[in-house]
Scaffold this motif. Structure first.
Motif, short mmCIF file in Angstrom:
data_model
loop_
_atom_site.label_atom_id
_atom_site.label_comp_id
_atom_site.label_asym_id
_atom_site.label_seq_id
_atom_site.Cartn_x
_atom_site.Cartn_y
_atom_site.Cartn_z
N LEU A 32 -21.78 -18.68 92.84
CA LEU A 32 -22.15 -17.19 93.38
C LEU A 32 -22.84 -16.44 92.61
O LEU A 32 -23.89 -16.09 93.12
CB LEU A 32 -20.63 -16.55 93.82
N ALA A 33 -22.44 -16.64 91.17
CA ALA A 33 -23.43 -15.64 90.29
C ALA A 33 -24.76 -16.35 90.25
O ALA A 33 -25.85 -15.49 90.00
CB ALA A 33 -22.72 -16.00 88.87
N ALA A 34 -25.03 -17.60 90.17
CA ALA A 34 -26.51 -18.30 90.25
C ALA A 34 -27.21 -17.77 91.41
O ALA A 34 -28.26 -17.54 91.40
CB ALA A 34 -26.29 -19.85 90.14
N PHE A 35 -26.45 -17.92 92.65
CA PHE A 35 -27.15 -17.42 93.75
C PHE A 35 -27.60 -16.01 93.91
O PHE A 35 -28.96 -15.88 94.23
CB PHE A 35 -26.28 -17.92 95.12
N VAL A 36 -26.60 -15.23 93.49
CA VAL A 36 -27.05 -13.70 93.48
C VAL A 36 -28.03 -13.63 92.39
O VAL A 36 -29.04 -12.69 92.71
CB VAL A 36 -25.84 -13.07 93.35
N GLY A 37 -27.89 -14.15 91.55
CA GLY A 37 -28.94 -13.93 90.32
C GLY A 37 -30.52 -14.64 90.46
O GLY A 37 -31.22 -13.87 90.27
N ILE A 38 -30.55 -15.72 90.97
CA ILE A 38 -31.60 -16.19 91.36
C ILE A 38 -32.41 -15.52 92.52
O ILE A 38 -33.62 -15.24 92.43
CB ILE A 38 -31.74 -17.75 91.40
#
Length: 321
Positions: A32-38
């Motif tokens: 989730l962190a990677a998807f939101v961040g990217i």
């Protein structure tokens, strides 16, 4: 999730750590962190924000973030195989890294699938669907649900009949295949964790353009085809419109033109019939006119104009526009 206290810390200890789901929880957090961040990054890049670093380029090469995702997944996966089971903190850290890599890879799933940069096009929505599916499956497993076969493996491995177990798994997988062939992807995925849903998906009508409908509906069963199309318009279309609005709110608008040219639905050039192309051979029936070169103009039906051009062009079909 039964038996878990309502407080946040007791819940985490009893339902996540004590049940051995800490690596899965860490993976989901990283994903989730990677998807939101990217997505935050690419939307700033698309908006042309000057203070944001922008895309990573090596010379004239644009390095897509899927490359970094593959590296992180490979590194975390290999390291996770080497870390002993008695090191839960390190296993959780590697699960976070693996989740970050998975998020970066799935965010460009459409690029991998089509081998084209379709990130902001309509086909780019496939990446968002892939992330949603990964989050849903991870969330269900984190809640204690298990895929077909695993959720009752402990019971059958101790005192159950392996034949009954194999029949149950085979039947569930068959229902899952039928559900997916009917175009009900989400029903099939969720049904893998809750088999009764597979029964509903397998018995209900297929989507009108799914493989099942193309094989068993259409001219074979036009009534079912009409019912499927009516259900698609009544239920599926509004649902997909709502899903697109949620996707655009979270991931941005996929509104750029597709780099691949749209297929043109041109009619196939009709072949000039042999009977109208040989000198001296008069086609039977209809109104015919013989040209000086010995060919006949066959004017029996609506293709007469085409066949007339064929005759004038020496038997070559007319160009299609």
């Amino acid at each position: 999730m039964t038996g878990c206290d309502s407080g946040l810390e007791p819940w985490f200890q009893q339902c996540i750590v004590a049940t051995g789901r800490l690596p899965l929880f860490s993976f989901l957090v990283g994903l989730l962190a990677a998807f939101v961040g990217i997505r935050f990054s690419v939307r700033l890049i698309r908006a042309g924000v000057r203070w944001w670093p922008g895309n990573i380029r090596l010379g004239g090469l644009h390095v897509h973030h899927v490359v970094f995702g593959v590296v992180l997944m490979a590194g975390a996966g290999i390291a996770g195989l080497a870390v002993p089971d008695g090191w839960p903190v390190w296993r959780a850290v590697l699960a976070v890294v693996f989740g970050i890599g998975t998020g970066l890879v799935l965010d460009e799933f459409a690029l991998i699938l089509h081998l084209e940069d379709v990130y902001w096009t309509e086909r780019g929505r496939t990446s968002v669907d892939a992330v949603f599916a990964a989050v849903a499956l991870s969330g269900m497993m984190l809640m204690g649900l298990r895929p077909i076969g695993l959720y009752r493996w402990g019971v059958f491995s101790r005192d159950g009949d392996t034949g009954v177990f194999a029949a149950e798994v085979a039947g569930s997988l068959l229902l899952a295949v039928v559900t997916l062939l009917k175009g009900k992807t989400w029903t099939g995925l969720v049904g893998i964790f809750w088999p009764p849903l597979l029964v509903v998906g397998a018995l209900r009508l297929s989507r009108p353009r799914a493989l099942w409908a193309r094989r068993w509906y259409g001219v074979r069963r036009p009534d079912r085809q009409r019912r499927a199309e009516a259900r698609e318009r009544r239920l599926r279309v509004p649902l997909m419109a709502a899903k697109v609005r949620v996707q655009e709110l979270l991931a941005g608008r996929h509104d750029l033109p597709d780099p691949r040219p749209a297929p043109t639905h041109r009619g196939r050039a009709p072949r000039c019939p042999d009977r109208a192309g040989h000198a001296g051979s008069r086609p039977p029936g209809g109104h015919t006119t013989r040209l000086p070169n010995g060919r006949w103009i066959y004017e029996k039906n609506r293709l007469s104009a085409v066949k007339s051009v064929c005759a004038h062009n020496g038997g070559a079909p007319p160009p299609m526009t």
